[in-house]
Scaffold this motif. Structure first.
Motif, PDB file in Angstrom:
ATOM      1  N   GLY A   1       0.805  -1.217   0.000  1.00 45.10           N
ATOM      2  CA  GLY A   1       0.000   0.000   0.000  1.00 45.10           C
ATOM      3  C   GLY A   1       0.835   1.263   0.000  1.00 45.10           C
ATOM      4  O   GLY A   1       0.339   2.355  -0.298  1.00 45.10           O
ATOM      5  N   ASP A   2       2.140   1.118   0.336  1.00 44.43           N
ATOM      6  CA  ASP A   2       3.066   2.252   0.372  1.00 44.43           C
ATOM      7  C   ASP A   2       3.704   2.477  -0.997  1.00 44.43           C
ATOM      8  O   ASP A   2       4.657   3.251  -1.118  1.00 44.43           O
ATOM      9  CB  ASP A   2       4.150   1.973   1.429  1.00 44.43           C
TER      10      ASP A   2
ATOM     11  N   PRO B   1      -4.012  -1.648   7.029  1.00 46.32           N
ATOM     12  CA  PRO B   1      -5.376  -1.089   7.069  1.00 46.32           C
ATOM     13  C   PRO B   1      -5.419   0.414   6.867  1.00 46.32           C
ATOM     14  O   PRO B   1      -6.379   0.932   6.282  1.00 46.32           O
ATOM     15  CB  PRO B   1      -5.891  -1.502   8.451  1.00 46.32           C
ATOM     16  N   ASN B   2      -4.392   1.125   7.311  1.00 46.57           N
ATOM     17  CA  ASN B   2      -4.372   2.574   7.123  1.00 46.57           C
ATOM     18  C   ASN B   2      -4.077   2.962   5.681  1.00 46.57           C
ATOM     19  O   ASN B   2      -4.295   4.120   5.285  1.00 46.57           O
ATOM     20  CB  ASN B   2      -3.350   3.227   8.051  1.00 46.57           C
ATOM     21  N   LEU B   3      -3.594   2.002   4.884  1.00 51.11           N
ATOM     22  CA  LEU B   3      -3.305   2.269   3.473  1.00 51.11           C
ATOM     23  C   LEU B   3      -4.373   1.698   2.547  1.00 51.11           C
ATOM     24  O   LEU B   3      -4.353   1.960   1.337  1.00 51.11           O
ATOM     25  CB  LEU B   3      -1.929   1.705   3.104  1.00 51.11           C
ATOM     26  N   LEU B   4      -5.266   0.911   3.102  1.00 49.29           N
ATOM     27  CA  LEU B   4      -6.402   0.407   2.327  1.00 49.29           C
ATOM     28  C   LEU B   4      -7.497   1.470   2.351  1.00 49.29           C
ATOM     29  O   LEU B   4      -8.321   1.534   3.259  1.00 49.29           O
ATOM     30  CB  LEU B   4      -6.920  -0.908   2.917  1.00 49.29           C
ATOM     31  N   THR B   5      -7.504   2.317   1.352  1.00 45.32           N
ATOM     32  CA  THR B   5      -8.448   3.434   1.326  1.00 45.32           C
ATOM     33  C   THR B   5      -9.849   2.955   0.942  1.00 45.32           C
ATOM     34  O   THR B   5     -10.020   1.905   0.308  1.00 45.32           O
ATOM     35  CB  THR B   5      -7.988   4.494   0.312  1.00 45.32           C
ATOM     36  N   ASP B   6     -10.843   3.736   1.311  1.00 42.53           N
ATOM     37  CA  ASP B   6     -12.209   3.443   0.885  1.00 42.53           C
ATOM     38  C   ASP B   6     -12.305   3.460  -0.638  1.00 42.53           C
ATOM     39  O   ASP B   6     -13.091   2.709  -1.241  1.00 42.53           O
ATOM     40  CB  ASP B   6     -13.186   4.460   1.476  1.00 42.53           C
ATOM     41  N   GLU B   7     -11.489   4.288  -1.280  1.00 46.30           N
ATOM     42  CA  GLU B   7     -11.449   4.368  -2.739  1.00 46.30           C
ATOM     43  C   GLU B   7     -11.034   3.020  -3.325  1.00 46.30           C
ATOM     44  O   GLU B   7     -11.620   2.549  -4.313  1.00 46.30           O
ATOM     45  CB  GLU B   7     -10.467   5.462  -3.164  1.00 46.30           C
ATOM     46  N   ILE B   8     -10.039   2.373  -2.712  1.00 46.18           N
ATOM     47  CA  ILE B   8      -9.587   1.062  -3.191  1.00 46.18           C
ATOM     48  C   ILE B   8     -10.674   0.016  -2.985  1.00 46.18           C
ATOM     49  O   ILE B   8     -10.939  -0.813  -3.869  1.00 46.18           O
ATOM     50  CB  ILE B   8      -8.283   0.648  -2.485  1.00 46.18           C
TER      51      ILE B   8
ATOM     52  N   TYR C   1      -2.548   2.734  13.174  1.00 55.40           N
ATOM     53  CA  TYR C   1      -4.005   2.729  13.141  1.00 55.40           C
ATOM     54  C   TYR C   1      -4.488   2.275  14.504  1.00 55.40           C
ATOM     55  O   TYR C   1      -3.706   1.813  15.348  1.00 55.40           O
ATOM     56  CB  TYR C   1      -4.518   1.781  12.047  1.00 55.40           C
ATOM     57  N   ASP C   2      -5.785   2.394  14.739  1.00 50.17           N
ATOM     58  CA  ASP C   2      -6.376   1.866  15.963  1.00 50.17           C
ATOM     59  C   ASP C   2      -7.494   0.893  15.596  1.00 50.17           C
ATOM     60  O   ASP C   2      -7.787   0.665  14.413  1.00 50.17           O
ATOM     61  CB  ASP C   2      -6.885   2.999  16.870  1.00 50.17           C
ATOM     62  N   THR C   3      -8.129   0.318  16.613  1.00 44.16           N
ATOM     63  CA  THR C   3      -9.153  -0.692  16.349  1.00 44.16           C
ATOM     64  C   THR C   3     -10.377  -0.093  15.664  1.00 44.16           C
ATOM     65  O   THR C   3     -11.056  -0.788  14.898  1.00 44.16           O
ATOM     66  CB  THR C   3      -9.571  -1.392  17.647  1.00 44.16           C
TER      67      THR C   3
ATOM     68  N   PHE D   1      -9.631  -0.064  12.009  1.00 50.66           N
ATOM     69  CA  PHE D   1      -9.638  -1.425  11.487  1.00 50.66           C
ATOM     70  C   PHE D   1     -11.066  -1.936  11.320  1.00 50.66           C
ATOM     71  O   PHE D   1     -11.413  -2.524  10.300  1.00 50.66           O
ATOM     72  CB  PHE D   1      -8.852  -2.355  12.415  1.00 50.66           C
ATOM     73  N   ARG D   2     -11.906  -1.691  12.334  1.00 51.81           N
ATOM     74  CA  ARG D   2     -13.299  -2.124  12.225  1.00 51.81           C
ATOM     75  C   ARG D   2     -13.984  -1.461  11.036  1.00 51.81           C
ATOM     76  O   ARG D   2     -14.743  -2.100  10.302  1.00 51.81           O
ATOM     77  CB  ARG D   2     -14.055  -1.809  13.517  1.00 51.81           C
ATOM     78  N   HIS D   3     -13.710  -0.171  10.831  1.00 50.12           N
ATOM     79  CA  HIS D   3     -14.316   0.539   9.706  1.00 50.12           C
ATOM     80  C   HIS D   3     -13.953  -0.124   8.385  1.00 50.12           C
ATOM     81  O   HIS D   3     -14.818  -0.304   7.504  1.00 50.12           O
ATOM     82  CB  HIS D   3     -13.877   2.006   9.695  1.00 50.12           C
TER      83      HIS D   3
END
Length: 466
Positions: free
Chosen positions: A235-236, A268-275, A308-310, A313-315
């Motif tokens: 993701g980087d 998870p912080n690099l997995l965008t909603d766009e992706i 990231y936090d939980t 991750f849940r989102h």
């Protein structure tokens, strides 16, 4: 760029030059290729799919020099062992593999490379029978260092300092000739407190989108149907070329002839909603995600120096399930890290239990020299680590079983693999359900529409109704 003098013997005269002054092709042309005539090589790979892709690249490089792969039971002239160092157990397995290869091929020229070789080259060089130890920057230029195949009294070490590892070398491997692994990124800038990988693989770097698309198109030419994108922190993607991971996905999705792409582990912080939205509507990307959680406690995540936090991750998990209800979600978790008290583990267990995920990959924490985690005072007893691991594996078994049963009766597309298991063959659906059917060679490496039936007898796969 490091400078290193390399010497070769050619026509009885010595040629020496600085590595940074010449191209690999120039070096290859200067080597006397006759020393490789009728030579064979054996390979052994430990660790991640990225390592397997890189071993495949090494094999192709040697093959181009006329070195063939040793057949089963044949004594090889060259042995290449590609190591892992993610845990203490990985180091142990690496040493065992090296000694086993030396025993099986007693006269072979033995080359050891990989992450363990980068971090502890002198330890490996001291193993009797090892001739050459190559670091992360050198392993995919292995051909340069095979000036002769004479056994050494002590292994030669050729490595670069980790902060100088900046080269991205493409790698592509085939798994059973149906699934390919394409390396799109290497290295990591995250420096999590428990991890040695940034020290073993260097800083984040990547290939260009244009070059990676060309490699993927070569899979089409070979008849491949599925490609898994691999890397250390994919993701980087973009540090080297100024491009975006999302743009890479867009470009790959337009390649005709590839039936499906899978994204391997992505932070998870690099997995965008766009992706996520893109995968849900793409032509070729499978509804299959692999996310490293590592701990389900925010306090432990902070100790690990995760980004990231939980809640985030849940989102991500809920966003995937909202857009792709049948998506497979695999999750990495580490148990028994320093600072993980009983209360923190219970918090983590409950969080994991509450997630609509499909499977866990559970790792037991192993202390690694040079990591920041060693400064954390509380350590977990080995028996307690084992108990925690078992508790999460039980959750994983239950969730995987539930996910498989939820797919019963669904119509899916399966690519069956070449390997035959008695009278059976196996394949995976787009959402990573392992399926089994009676062996039929006409269906191998073809997209086959099936209906998902019952669990098979050993409960490891679903029966495919064709």
């Amino acid at each position: 760029m490091y400078s290193q003098t390399i010497k070769f013997q050619k026509n009885q005269s010595e040629i020496s030059f600085d590595k940074e002054d010449v191209s690999p092709l120039h070096i290859k042309n200067m080597i006397d290729r006759s020393i490789f005539e009728n030579k064979t090589a054996a390979y052994y790979t430990l660790g991640c799919k990225l390592n397997f892709a890189e071993t495949s690249a090494i094999g192709r490089q040697l093959s181009q020099a006329g070195i063939t792969k040793a057949r089963k039971g044949q004594k090889a002239d060259i042995c290449v062992i590609n190591t892992c160092t993610v845990t203490e157990l990985a180091d142990k397995k690496g040493r065992q593999a090296i000694r086993k290869m030396i025993q099986q091929h007693p006269d072979a020229f033995v080359v050891v490379t990989g992450c363990y070789a980068q971090l502890k080259p002198d330890d490996i060089a001291s193993i009797e029978g090892v001739d050459l130890v190559l670091g992360a920057e050198q392993k995919l230029d292995i051909f340069q260092y095979l000036d002769n195949l004479t056994k050494k009294d002590k292994g030669a070490v050729i490595t670069s300092k980790t902060n100088r590892i900046k080269t991205f070398v493409p790698s592509l491997s085939a798994d059973d000739r149906t699934r390919y692994f394409l390396k799109v990124q290497d290295g990591c800038d995250y420096f999590c407190s428990f991890c040695t990988i940034p020290h073993a693989r260097g800083r984040s770097r990547n290939g260009s989108i244009a070059d990676l698309v060309t490699q993927a198109q070569s899979v089409v030419a070979e008849g491949g149907k599925e490609i898994v994108l691999t890397g250390v922190n994919i993701g980087d993607f973009g540090h080297t070329t100024g491009e975006r991971f999302f743009d890479l996905l867009l470009a790959l999705d337009d390649i005709q002839g590839i039936e499906r792409f899978r994204i391997s582990s992505i932070e998870p912080n690099l997995l965008t909603d766009e992706i996520i939205d893109f995968v849900a509507n793409s032509k070729r990307f499978a509804p299959h995600f692999h996310l490293p959680l590592q701990a389900g406690s925010d306090d432990v995540l902070q100790l690990m120096k995760r980004r990231y936090d939980t809640a985030l991750f849940r989102h991500k998990v809920e966003k995937i399930k909202q857009t792709m209800p049948d998506a497979f979600i695999g999750v990495d978790v580490i148990v028994g890290v320093r600072g993980e008290t009983d209360a923190y583990f219970e918090e983590s267990r409950k969080f994991i239990e509450s997630l609509p995920i499909s499977q866990l990959h559970v790792f037991t924490y192993s202390e690694r020299a040079g990591t920041q985690a060693l400064k954390i005072p509380h350590s977990v007893d080995p028996k307690e680590k084992h108990a925690r691991s078992k508790a999460l594996l039980d959750i994983s078994d239950r969730k995987l079983h539930e996910f498989y049963l939820s797919q019963k009766g669904a119509s899916k597309k399966v690519i069956f693999e070449h390997t035959r298991y008695g009278s059976k063959m196996y394949g995976f659906t787009e959402n990573y359900i392992k399926t089994v059917a009676d062996y039929n060679p006409s269906l191998v490496n073809k997209v086959t529409k099936v209906q998902i039936g019952e669990l098979d007898e050993d409960r490891s796969a679903m029966k495919a109704i064709i």
